[in-house]
Design an enzyme around this catalytic site. Sequence first.
Site, PDB file in Angstrom:
ATOM      1  N   CYS A  11      -9.950   8.003 -13.760  1.00  0.00           N
ATOM      2  CA  CYS A  11     -10.696   8.918 -12.878  1.00  0.00           C
ATOM      3  C   CYS A  11     -11.041  10.244 -13.557  1.00  0.00           C
ATOM      4  O   CYS A  11     -11.943  10.950 -13.103  1.00  0.00           O
ATOM      5  CB  CYS A  11      -9.910   9.181 -11.603  1.00  0.00           C
ATOM      6  SG  CYS A  11      -9.575   7.701 -10.650  1.00  0.00           S
ATOM      7  N   ASN A  37     -13.104   6.901  -3.456  1.00  0.00           N
ATOM      8  CA  ASN A  37     -12.818   7.245  -4.856  1.00  0.00           C
ATOM      9  C   ASN A  37     -13.548   6.270  -5.784  1.00  0.00           C
ATOM     10  O   ASN A  37     -13.149   5.117  -5.899  1.00  0.00           O
ATOM     11  CB  ASN A  37     -11.299   7.188  -5.076  1.00  0.00           C
ATOM     12  CG  ASN A  37     -10.895   7.541  -6.496  1.00  0.00           C
ATOM     13  OD1 ASN A  37     -11.725   7.624  -7.394  1.00  0.00           O
ATOM     14  ND2 ASN A  37      -9.593   7.742  -6.698  1.00  0.00           N
ATOM     15  N   HIS A  50     -12.820  15.810  -8.362  1.00  0.00           N
ATOM     16  CA  HIS A  50     -12.703  14.357  -8.224  1.00  0.00           C
ATOM     17  C   HIS A  50     -12.401  14.054  -6.755  1.00  0.00           C
ATOM     18  O   HIS A  50     -11.577  14.732  -6.129  1.00  0.00           O
ATOM     19  CB  HIS A  50     -11.573  13.877  -9.129  1.00  0.00           C
ATOM     20  CG  HIS A  50     -11.233  12.437  -8.963  1.00  0.00           C
ATOM     21  ND1 HIS A  50     -12.198  11.450  -8.916  1.00  0.00           N
ATOM     22  CD2 HIS A  50     -10.040  11.803  -8.824  1.00  0.00           C
ATOM     23  CE1 HIS A  50     -11.606  10.277  -8.761  1.00  0.00           C
ATOM     24  NE2 HIS A  50     -10.302  10.457  -8.696  1.00  0.00           N
TER      25      HIS A  50
HETATM   26  N1  COA Z   1      -3.075   2.172   6.768  1.00  0.00           N
HETATM   27  C1  COA Z   1      -2.076   2.386   7.623  1.00  0.00           C
HETATM   28  N2  COA Z   1      -0.847   2.791   7.249  1.00  0.00           N
HETATM   29  C2  COA Z   1      -0.640   2.957   5.933  1.00  0.00           C
HETATM   30  C3  COA Z   1      -1.632   2.745   4.973  1.00  0.00           C
HETATM   31  C4  COA Z   1      -2.909   2.338   5.426  1.00  0.00           C
HETATM   32  N3  COA Z   1      -3.933   2.110   4.601  1.00  0.00           N
HETATM   33  N4  COA Z   1      -1.128   3.010   3.745  1.00  0.00           N
HETATM   34  C5  COA Z   1       0.152   3.384   3.930  1.00  0.00           C
HETATM   35  N5  COA Z   1       0.451   3.343   5.254  1.00  0.00           N
HETATM   36  C6  COA Z   1       1.716   3.665   5.916  1.00  0.00           C
HETATM   37  C7  COA Z   1       2.916   3.514   5.006  1.00  0.00           C
HETATM   38  O1  COA Z   1       3.384   2.180   5.005  1.00  0.00           O
HETATM   39  C8  COA Z   1       3.899   4.465   5.634  1.00  0.00           C
HETATM   40  O2  COA Z   1       4.440   3.862   6.771  1.00  0.00           O
HETATM   41  P1  COA Z   1       5.974   4.155   7.201  1.00  0.00           P
HETATM   42  O3  COA Z   1       6.035   5.638   7.473  1.00  0.00           O
HETATM   43  O4  COA Z   1       6.151   3.307   8.399  1.00  0.00           O
HETATM   44  O5  COA Z   1       6.790   3.760   6.019  1.00  0.00           O
HETATM   45  C9  COA Z   1       3.011   5.615   6.121  1.00  0.00           C
HETATM   46  O6  COA Z   1       1.677   5.051   6.247  1.00  0.00           O
HETATM   47  C10 COA Z   1       2.943   6.768   5.135  1.00  0.00           C
HETATM   48  O7  COA Z   1       2.742   6.219   3.841  1.00  0.00           O
HETATM   49  P2  COA Z   1       2.616   7.106   2.563  1.00  0.00           P
HETATM   50  O8  COA Z   1       2.318   6.225   1.391  1.00  0.00           O
HETATM   51  O9  COA Z   1       3.766   8.049   2.473  1.00  0.00           O
HETATM   52  O10 COA Z   1       1.292   7.924   2.962  1.00  0.00           O
HETATM   53  P3  COA Z   1       0.627   9.129   2.238  1.00  0.00           P
HETATM   54  O11 COA Z   1       0.417  10.199   3.199  1.00  0.00           O
HETATM   55  O12 COA Z   1       1.249   9.432   0.909  1.00  0.00           O
HETATM   56  O13 COA Z   1      -0.827   8.515   1.929  1.00  0.00           O
HETATM   57  C11 COA Z   1      -2.072   7.653   0.101  1.00  0.00           C
HETATM   58  C12 COA Z   1      -0.954   7.394   1.067  1.00  0.00           C
HETATM   59  C13 COA Z   1      -2.187   6.457  -0.843  1.00  0.00           C
HETATM   60  C14 COA Z   1      -3.370   7.832   0.873  1.00  0.00           C
HETATM   61  C15 COA Z   1      -1.757   8.956  -0.689  1.00  0.00           C
HETATM   62  O14 COA Z   1      -0.448   8.896  -1.195  1.00  0.00           O
HETATM   63  C16 COA Z   1      -2.709   9.189  -1.815  1.00  0.00           C
HETATM   64  O15 COA Z   1      -3.875   9.451  -1.602  1.00  0.00           O
HETATM   65  N6  COA Z   1      -2.180   9.158  -3.053  1.00  0.00           N
HETATM   66  C17 COA Z   1      -3.029   9.372  -4.206  1.00  0.00           C
HETATM   67  C18 COA Z   1      -3.727   8.095  -4.523  1.00  0.00           C
HETATM   68  C19 COA Z   1      -4.863   8.310  -5.449  1.00  0.00           C
HETATM   69  O16 COA Z   1      -5.666   9.185  -5.259  1.00  0.00           O
HETATM   70  N7  COA Z   1      -4.957   7.454  -6.465  1.00  0.00           N
HETATM   71  C20 COA Z   1      -6.010   7.514  -7.405  1.00  0.00           C
HETATM   72  C21 COA Z   1      -5.768   8.667  -8.311  1.00  0.00           C
HETATM   73  S1  COA Z   1      -7.224   9.041  -9.143  1.00  0.00           S
END
Ligand code: COA
Length: 361
Positions: A111, A279, A249
Amino acid sequence: MRYAEITGWGKCVPPSVLSNTDLEELTDTTDEWITTRTGIKERRIANVNVSDMAVVASRHALAAAGLEATDIDLIVLATCTADVVIPSAASLVQAKLGATNAAVFDLNAACSGWIYALNVGTQMVRGGGHKKVLVIGAEKLSHLLDFTDRGTAVLFGDGAGAVVLEATDEPVGVQSVEIGTDGSVAGILCVPGVGTAGNRYQGDPSEYAIHMDGPEVFRRAVTAMGEASSRVVEQAGLSVEDVDLLIPHQANIRIIDATARKLKLAPEKVFVNIASYGNTSAATIPIALTEAIDEGKVTPGANLVFAAFGAGLTWAAAVVRWGARVKPLGLSDAHLPSVEKTAMELLESNVAFYGDGRRSE
Ligand code: COA
């Protein structure tokens, strides 16, 4: 002193739209969760390859710069989803564009790739060896997703953006830049089975898809993008008040907001289009830049800040001073071929491959 000015810009987003509501049918998620946790409402799914999207974006960038493909002497294509392993996607782009005078190569910094490529292109111009460079970011992330995995499927999309760099004596273009990598934690965002390390005879299907520790990537992205942005602003001899527009980004609206807070930038100085495309990895910034110019948000002489974070784990940030011209010199009618299938139909074989296992981690 020689500088590298951005004189052309263009984008290509494939026509098939995959909405959050569509994703509710593919995996265990909701429009509400995706919207509030990421800021994404929809993304595009390509029925063509990366080089095809890169060519359309490049044709728009060339027209905006008033150049022919044969004027270009270097193409740097940032991608981690090249059409094939050999040859480079840049080589396919060169042939399709007819850019017969260009040396070409792909650059994979995930990215962060487009800022890396912008830096490389700028240095090649400043070094004197090249005069007109195409810097492209193009990705087909949908190819590397398991659409039953809600942890990754909701985040990514396909698209391409491109700029033309031209040598100039005016002090415009990249003013300061930082690129960095922490390979020791690369395993938190990877595709383990595509490449020579994969077991091509007995591969586990899940190894062909993106594996990601989302919260850990999130935490590191916030720190790296915020800190690198602050450093490049300082290195350029600017204060925050001098920054006209941050074009970050587009990975997650919460990462963008945190980066803006770190820079103490008002929301109107931050360009956001994540709701429409998700993304698109190396393509997010050149797509966003093109839209920002089209919307009149880039003014002559503006100080722009670009910042990115990605697999590797890589990060990058740059301050770019815009030149005098914010209107394209010409327009191109380049576009992708129309597509009969909906995004959901394009993903039928993906869903069949990964089954309806509804992987949630
Ligand atoms: N839909 C519904 N629930 C979801 C989900 C989805 N798509 N993805 C995760 N969950 C759930 C999890 O299972 C968790 O449930 P629980 O509380 O019962 O265990 C809850 O939502 C929170 O999950 P978590 O992973 O802690 O959420 P978060 O707030 O960190 O958001 C991302 C997850 C992936 C959106 C976030 O971590 C993120 O954007 N990370 C960066 C990823 C990225 O940008 N990658 C590319 C880099 S260039």
